[in-house]
Design an enzyme around this catalytic site. Structure first.
Site, PDB file in Angstrom:
ATOM      1  N   PHE A 141     -21.754 -23.644  44.944  1.00  0.00           N
ATOM      2  CA  PHE A 141     -21.777 -23.332  46.049  1.00  0.00           C
ATOM      3  C   PHE A 141     -22.607 -22.007  46.575  1.00  0.00           C
ATOM      4  O   PHE A 141     -22.344 -20.947  45.907  1.00  0.00           O
ATOM      5  CB  PHE A 141     -20.410 -23.093  46.637  1.00  0.00           C
ATOM      6  N   ASP A 226     -26.166 -16.145  41.195  1.00  0.00           N
ATOM      7  CA  ASP A 226     -25.379 -15.886  42.294  1.00  0.00           C
ATOM      8  C   ASP A 226     -23.879 -15.165  41.941  1.00  0.00           C
ATOM      9  O   ASP A 226     -23.048 -16.057  41.728  1.00  0.00           O
ATOM     10  CB  ASP A 226     -25.199 -17.281  43.042  1.00  0.00           C
ATOM     11  N   LYS A 256     -20.626 -10.307  49.868  1.00  0.00           N
ATOM     12  CA  LYS A 256     -19.030 -10.138  50.100  1.00  0.00           C
ATOM     13  C   LYS A 256     -18.586  -8.794  49.674  1.00  0.00           C
ATOM     14  O   LYS A 256     -18.480  -7.921  50.696  1.00  0.00           O
ATOM     15  CB  LYS A 256     -18.495 -10.934  48.972  1.00  0.00           C
TER      16      LYS A 256
HETATM   17  C1  PLP Z   1     -21.246 -18.217  45.131  1.00  0.00           C
HETATM   18  C2  PLP Z   1     -21.373 -17.955  46.613  1.00  0.00           C
HETATM   19  N1  PLP Z   1     -22.531 -18.007  47.027  1.00  0.00           N
HETATM   20  C3  PLP Z   1     -22.884 -17.971  48.354  1.00  0.00           C
HETATM   21  C4  PLP Z   1     -21.809 -17.795  49.292  1.00  0.00           C
HETATM   22  C5  PLP Z   1     -22.043 -17.834  50.901  1.00  0.00           C
HETATM   23  O1  PLP Z   1     -21.751 -16.496  51.268  1.00  0.00           O
HETATM   24  P1  PLP Z   1     -21.609 -16.298  52.801  1.00  0.00           P
HETATM   25  O2  PLP Z   1     -20.458 -17.016  53.254  1.00  0.00           O
HETATM   26  O3  PLP Z   1     -21.133 -14.950  53.144  1.00  0.00           O
HETATM   27  O4  PLP Z   1     -22.897 -16.839  53.407  1.00  0.00           O
HETATM   28  C6  PLP Z   1     -20.468 -17.803  48.841  1.00  0.00           C
HETATM   29  C7  PLP Z   1     -19.459 -17.917  49.834  1.00  0.00           C
HETATM   30  O5  PLP Z   1     -18.354 -18.087  49.456  1.00  0.00           O
HETATM   31  C8  PLP Z   1     -20.154 -18.012  47.319  1.00  0.00           C
HETATM   32  O6  PLP Z   1     -19.030 -18.086  46.851  1.00  0.00           O
END
Ligand code: PLP
Length: 410
Positions: A141, A226, A256
């Site tokens: 994700f 990530d 976050k």
């Molecule tokens: C690992 C990871 N990458 C990217 C994102 C996307 O972040 P955002 O919702 O702030 O766009 C998330 C959100 O849950 C995430 O858990």
């Protein structure tokens, strides 16, 4: 009509139905606690998908927000602002990286990382223009934009949203062999989550990240991590990759908890050699690096360090995991796994009913992938509060009757 019901109806009437929230309307938050409009109190076990690691409305972060909001909020990057440099210095020093590119949401930071990788692939590695490939993992994700769903293997995220961005190869998670098989002369990078959060807290085997790093070194690939969800103490280290000695990514993507959940702030961190490739006009964001975000970001990072939240996550996370993994004989249990205060309880049945029951018990949890209950409270939680959480959680997981009687020796 009850006021909460009226508000839910309002949201449902005017808001697109792209979420399926639990039936509760929250009004106030403090530390690990949330209150609904009727004054009922809940332990937050989601932390806004790990954005609120520092706890709700942390006074130092809110103080920085209010103070900066009265001075200056947004200049755009057409001008310098007083706070951005200091914020990026704090972040880079903490992450031991040379440069950062500030954005707002996590998905935007991932998009920025993709652009960074492609820029490097052409300018440094010499891959033909527009031909670079990035290897990603099944069940990842990385966000909801077109390019981040183009990297996804999840039909629910993709269905009906094509055409997709080319240039991604999806392979099995947690397998070095699968990654190695996917490398070819056009490969520029491997981009992964160190623990797959949305996929259900899936933890790769020991030394997986070291293996990825080695593979990248052998084939001149960038190793991009990530850590939007796993970063900033969530897994018991400041960054999850620090669980493996000697591992350090070339590109680190964060978001976050970079703001303690107070403001959307994200960033891509890397070396001068890589991020220094950007030239004016190639990338940008009206809000990225704004002084309000920068002031909030500095305070949020200070709180993480001053309150030693990574250590607290490690200590209370292993306590919570050990208690949950006692011989309870939970009904329908497949596995309980976790690192720090990032715990997944996988059942063989959908866990939405468990979330509904926990809501009645004063615990806010949300399912991930139907059958995994994620336990990820703000890292400011204390031992007494963890025990309170266990007392609520264990009966809902339906232990064998004999075990339930010896329950709370926690
Ligand atoms: C690992 C990871 N990458 C990217 C994102 C996307 O972040 P955002 O919702 O702030 O766009 C998330 C959100 O849950 C995430 O858990």
């Amino acid at each position: 009509m009850n006021i909460q019901t009226a508000i839910i109806e309002l949201s449902n009437h005017y808001g697109a139905h792209n979420y399926s929230p639990l039936n509760v309307v929250l009004k106030k938050g403090e530390g690990i606690w949330l209150w609904d409009m009727d004054g009922n109190k809940y332990v937050d076990c989601l932390s806004a998908y790990s954005a609120v690691n520092q706890g709700h409305c942390h006074p130092r972060i809110i103080g920085a927000l209010c103070e900066q909001a009265q001075e200056l909020t947004l200049t755009s990057r057409a001008f310098h602002n007083e706070k951005m440099g200091l914020f990026l210095q704090t972040l880079c020093q903490m992450a031991e990286m040379e440069m950062a590119l500030p954005m707002n949401t996590g998905a935007e930071a991932v998009e920025t990382a993709i652009k960074t990788i492609r820029l490097w692939a052409h300018k440094v590695k010499g891959i033909a223009r527009d031909q670079a490939e990035i290897i990603v993992c099944r069940d990842n994700f990385h966000g909801r934009t077109i390019s981040t769903v183009s990297m996804s293997s999840e039909q629910a995220y993709r269905d009906g949203f094509g055409p997709f961005t080319p240039g991604f190869k999806i392979v099995e998670f947690a397998s070095i062999e699968a990654l190695a098989d996917a490398v070819n002369e056009r490969t520029a990078a491997i981009l992964i989550e160190p623990i797959q959060g949305e996929a259900g807290i899936r933890i790769p085997p020991d030394a997986y990240l070291a293996g990825v790093q080695q593979l990248c070194a052998e084939h001149e690939l960038l190793f991009a991590l990530d850590e939007i969800q796993t970063g900033f103490g969530r897994t018991g280290k400041l960054f999850c990759y620090q669980h493996e000695a000697g591992v350090k990514p070339d590109i680190l993507i964060v978001g976050k908890a970079l703001s303690g959940g107070v403001y959307p702030i994200s960033a891509v961190l890397s070396s001068r050699e890589i991020l220094g490739l950007f030239t004016p006009g190639q990338h940008g964001s009206t809000f990225g690096g704004n002084p309000l975000a920068a002031a909030v970001g500095i305070a949020a990072l200070d709180v993480l360090i001053d309150e030693d939240l990574s250590a607290r996550s490690a200590e209370l996370g292993s306590y919570l995991l050990a208690q949950l993994n006692r011989d309870w004989g939970f009904r329908d249990l497949i596995e309980i796994r976790g690192r720090g205060l990032f715990i997944g309880i996988e059942l063989s049945v959908p866990v939405r009913p468990h979330c509904e029951r926990l809501l009645q018990e004063g615990v806010l949890c949300k399912e991930t992938h139907d059958n995994v209950l994620r336990i990820a409270p703000p890292l400011v939680i204390n031992k007494k509060e963890v025990d309170f959480l266990l007392e609520k959680l264990i009966p809902v997981l339906e232990p064998l009757p004999a075990q339930a009687n010896v329950r709370m020796a926690v």
